[in-house]
Scaffold this motif. Sequence first.
Motif, short mmCIF file in Angstrom:
data_model
loop_
_atom_site.label_atom_id
_atom_site.label_comp_id
_atom_site.label_asym_id
_atom_site.label_seq_id
_atom_site.Cartn_x
_atom_site.Cartn_y
_atom_site.Cartn_z
N GLN A 594 1.03 -1.06 -0.04
CA GLN A 594 -0.12 0.02 -0.02
C GLN A 594 0.92 1.24 0.18
O GLN A 594 0.28 2.33 -0.40
CB GLN A 594 -0.92 0.18 1.24
CG GLN A 594 -1.84 -1.14 1.55
CD GLN A 594 -3.11 -0.93 0.64
OE1 GLN A 594 -3.38 0.21 0.12
NE2 GLN A 594 -3.96 -2.16 0.22
N THR A 596 1.94 2.30 2.96
CA THR A 596 1.61 2.94 4.42
C THR A 596 1.85 1.76 5.17
O THR A 596 1.22 1.79 6.37
CB THR A 596 0.29 3.56 4.25
OG1 THR A 596 -0.74 2.33 3.79
CG2 THR A 596 0.02 4.76 3.53
N ASP A 653 -5.54 1.60 -4.92
CA ASP A 653 -6.24 3.08 -4.35
C ASP A 653 -5.05 3.51 -3.42
O ASP A 653 -5.52 4.15 -2.40
CB ASP A 653 -7.47 2.55 -3.65
CG ASP A 653 -7.15 1.53 -2.43
OD1 ASP A 653 -5.94 0.92 -2.41
OD2 ASP A 653 -7.89 1.20 -1.78
N ILE A 654 -3.81 3.93 -3.86
CA ILE A 654 -2.81 4.65 -2.98
C ILE A 654 -3.04 6.01 -3.05
O ILE A 654 -3.10 6.62 -4.34
CB ILE A 654 -1.63 4.30 -3.56
CG1 ILE A 654 -1.28 2.64 -3.22
CG2 ILE A 654 -0.40 5.10 -2.95
CD1 ILE A 654 0.05 2.01 -3.71
N THR A 655 -3.06 6.74 -2.03
CA THR A 655 -3.23 8.20 -1.91
C THR A 655 -2.13 8.72 -1.47
O THR A 655 -1.97 10.03 -1.56
CB THR A 655 -4.54 8.77 -1.19
OG1 THR A 655 -4.22 8.08 0.03
CG2 THR A 655 -5.68 8.07 -1.67
N ASP A 656 -1.22 8.32 -1.10
CA ASP A 656 -0.07 8.90 -0.42
C ASP A 656 1.07 9.59 -1.43
O ASP A 656 0.82 9.10 -2.58
CB ASP A 656 1.03 7.77 0.26
CG ASP A 656 0.86 7.85 1.79
OD1 ASP A 656 -0.42 8.24 2.17
OD2 ASP A 656 1.76 7.43 2.59
N GLU A 657 1.71 10.36 -1.00
CA GLU A 657 2.82 11.00 -1.92
C GLU A 657 4.31 10.47 -1.70
O GLU A 657 4.40 10.01 -0.76
CB GLU A 657 3.07 12.41 -1.59
CG GLU A 657 1.55 13.29 -2.00
CD GLU A 657 1.83 14.76 -1.77
OE1 GLU A 657 2.64 15.15 -0.92
OE2 GLU A 657 1.35 15.63 -2.44
N ASP A 684 -0.28 20.07 -9.58
CA ASP A 684 -0.67 19.41 -8.19
C ASP A 684 0.59 19.05 -7.64
O ASP A 684 0.58 18.00 -6.73
CB ASP A 684 -1.66 18.71 -8.41
CG ASP A 684 -3.15 19.22 -8.61
OD1 ASP A 684 -3.18 20.60 -8.24
OD2 ASP A 684 -3.92 18.77 -9.34
N HIS A 709 1.96 11.37 -6.51
CA HIS A 709 1.09 10.12 -6.48
C HIS A 709 1.34 9.01 -6.99
O HIS A 709 1.16 7.84 -6.61
CB HIS A 709 -0.39 10.59 -6.45
CG HIS A 709 -0.66 11.56 -5.39
ND1 HIS A 709 -0.90 11.79 -4.15
CD2 HIS A 709 -1.55 13.02 -5.89
CE1 HIS A 709 -1.42 12.84 -3.65
NE2 HIS A 709 -1.64 13.54 -4.91
N HIS A 713 0.81 11.00 -12.39
CA HIS A 713 0.96 12.23 -11.99
C HIS A 713 2.23 12.81 -12.26
O HIS A 713 2.36 13.84 -12.69
CB HIS A 713 0.67 12.19 -10.45
CG HIS A 713 0.61 13.46 -9.75
ND1 HIS A 713 0.87 13.68 -8.40
CD2 HIS A 713 0.43 14.78 -10.25
CE1 HIS A 713 0.82 15.01 -7.98
NE2 HIS A 713 0.70 15.66 -9.22
#
Length: 735
Positions: A594, A596, A653-657, A684, A709, A713
């Motif tokens: 993930q 995280t 569904d990874i949202t981390d930077e 962004d 991301h 991105h």
Amino acid sequence: MHSGFFVSAPGNSGESEYYGGAVSLDATVEGLAGELSTYLDTNRVNQVRRAYYYAEQAHEGQMRKSGDRYITHPLAVAHILAGLKLDHQSLMAAMLHDVIEDTGIPKDALAEQFGDDVAELVDGVSKLTQIEFRTRAEAQAENFQKMTLAMARDIRVILVKLADRLHNMRTLGPMPYEKRQRIATETLDIYAPIANRLGMHAISTELEDLGFSSLHPMRSRYISKAVEKLRGSHREIIEDIRSRLQEKLEERGFPGRILGREKHLNSIYNKMKLKQKSFHEIMDVYAFRIITDNEDDCYRILGAVHSLYKPMPGRFKDYIAMPKANGYQSLHTTLFGMHVNIEIQIRTEEMEHIANDGIAAHWMYKNEPTSATSANQTRVDRWVKGLMEMRERTDDSLEFIEHVKVDLFPDEIYVFTPKGKIMELPRGATPVDFAYAIHTDIGNATVACRINRNLGSLSKPLQSGQTVEVITAPGARPNPAWLSFVVTGKARSSIRHTLNSQKQAESLDLGRALLKKSLNGFGVRLSSLDDAQKQAVVNHNQVNSFDDLVSDIGLGNRMAYLVARQLVSGAESAESGASATDIKGADNAPVTIQGTEGMLVHFATCCKPIPGDPVVGVMDSGTGMVIHSDTCSRLPEDNEGRSRLTNLTWAKDITDEFSVELRVELERQRGVIAEVANAVAMADGNIERINVDEQNARFGVVSLVVKVHGRKHLARVMRRVRNIKAITSINRVKY
């Protein structure tokens, strides 16, 4: 006692006489009974007398090193406690405190004779007496934990022990040199700070001075003679200041007696040593204490002395409104008059008792409890409770004593909660220390703070008088970096405990994922294995449990494939001689990550992988998994090395930077760097670092570290930057 400089000569002067002084050989139990009858009823005095006769019989024939009968020691300890006006059970325990250890009389026999409470006290003191703090650091720490437990059960145990130690220190002379040194060091390291923490100033300072004179007899004699000499030569100035203060009080009609404050040998020596001050610099202060009837008079007298001499800016402290952590209350001010500095403390009679006797004043006033004594009791209870919490959270006993020593030597600051409650913290404490002082769970969930309503830094030391508000977030965790700046034992032990628990949970999760993957290669599910198979592998690998084995896999200390093969083939037949081909064949199903996962999954700084990159995991012994890009030059080239890598795949569904390094070549123009920064922001992206690496008159190379991301991105960011006219090329950097 009138005025000027007084020094507590060990064992025979100053306030030490209040605690019984050196008990003469002809001191009797009847003399003690007479003293006790001033505050205890006849029945209780008789119980103490009965305990004395029991102890006298039990110690019959035993002598002290000084040649005195042994019973003189328990009697002297009881005299000290009588000076503190302690309850009859404490005095009975003082009489009997060596009976269990020295005479072989069991605890049950004492309980039958004197009741369970007294027997428990005697047992607690006996256990503390067996402690020798200086044998080894480890033993010292273990024993300190025992002392904490004893204090938590009944604080009177430590009061009897302090009185016992005080009399032993007063009569240390006949002991062998090594034993004198050990006992004196232990007294200065452990018992004097505990007495101070319990607010028992008189006992604390006498223990310090006795310890100092035992460890450094020459220095002690030198300072003592110098103080005597100085006191004589300054007698006129001291008397003049004292009479002026007295006249001012009488003129205003304020009740109050004026005492000279003592200068203690140990504190003079420490100031000379630590503050690098000369003897005359330290002694060039005239110290007085004014004792009055009530709080209002304290503040009125403060105004009166300020009208007599000018106060020195920044030297006023109001410990009445904000008491010290050990319950101490007083007004402190420093004045400048007659070409000298004058230190004055102003307090009530009750505050004077609490300043000298601390927690013991609780018993003195228990028939008419006051807010000050109950507040003092609450503080001590809170401190002991804090010690117990710390003890439960700390796995390592040496770590525990390190934390406790911080709390025994506090130089306090006082800050406010948003609701106006006062919190005492050691000097240098940060908002994180403040959060843990409120509650462990609040500390663990802290994400930011407000200081005087403005956002502040979590690592910046707090100042007295600030209002501190902690901002928490559900699911937040302590940051390992906090350990570099927190100062309280509670904060440090809580952070370490939480991080260790977190690491353990994460290593278990990662280890289970890797083991399942390896078992899948053999066509076996982890859930289908029975307990006997697991236990056989646990025994073979010599670990305590299956969870420990799985944690070891997550930490990188064991190979998942080898443990899987042992589980499938049986521990005995599946030894670790596996070929690279076998491992590759059994280990090709990827593990999903993930990004995280926490403390045990790290992203390599060499290739900086981001979601979308093909990635592999390298197990690093003791620290978990390091994720590299599949094309990283640091990865092994040979088949065997490649076979030990873990195939990974990114979750959807990874949202981390994630950090990426870019190399941008450009034509030098005014404002081009600002254009690059603006282009990244428009896509962004978030610039973490920007450096101009090389440049000449026409061209330059800029190194950018950008947070993105994932690969899509990143492509958007690079496209925006590439569209700037001055940019000649942009590339992602992988080492």
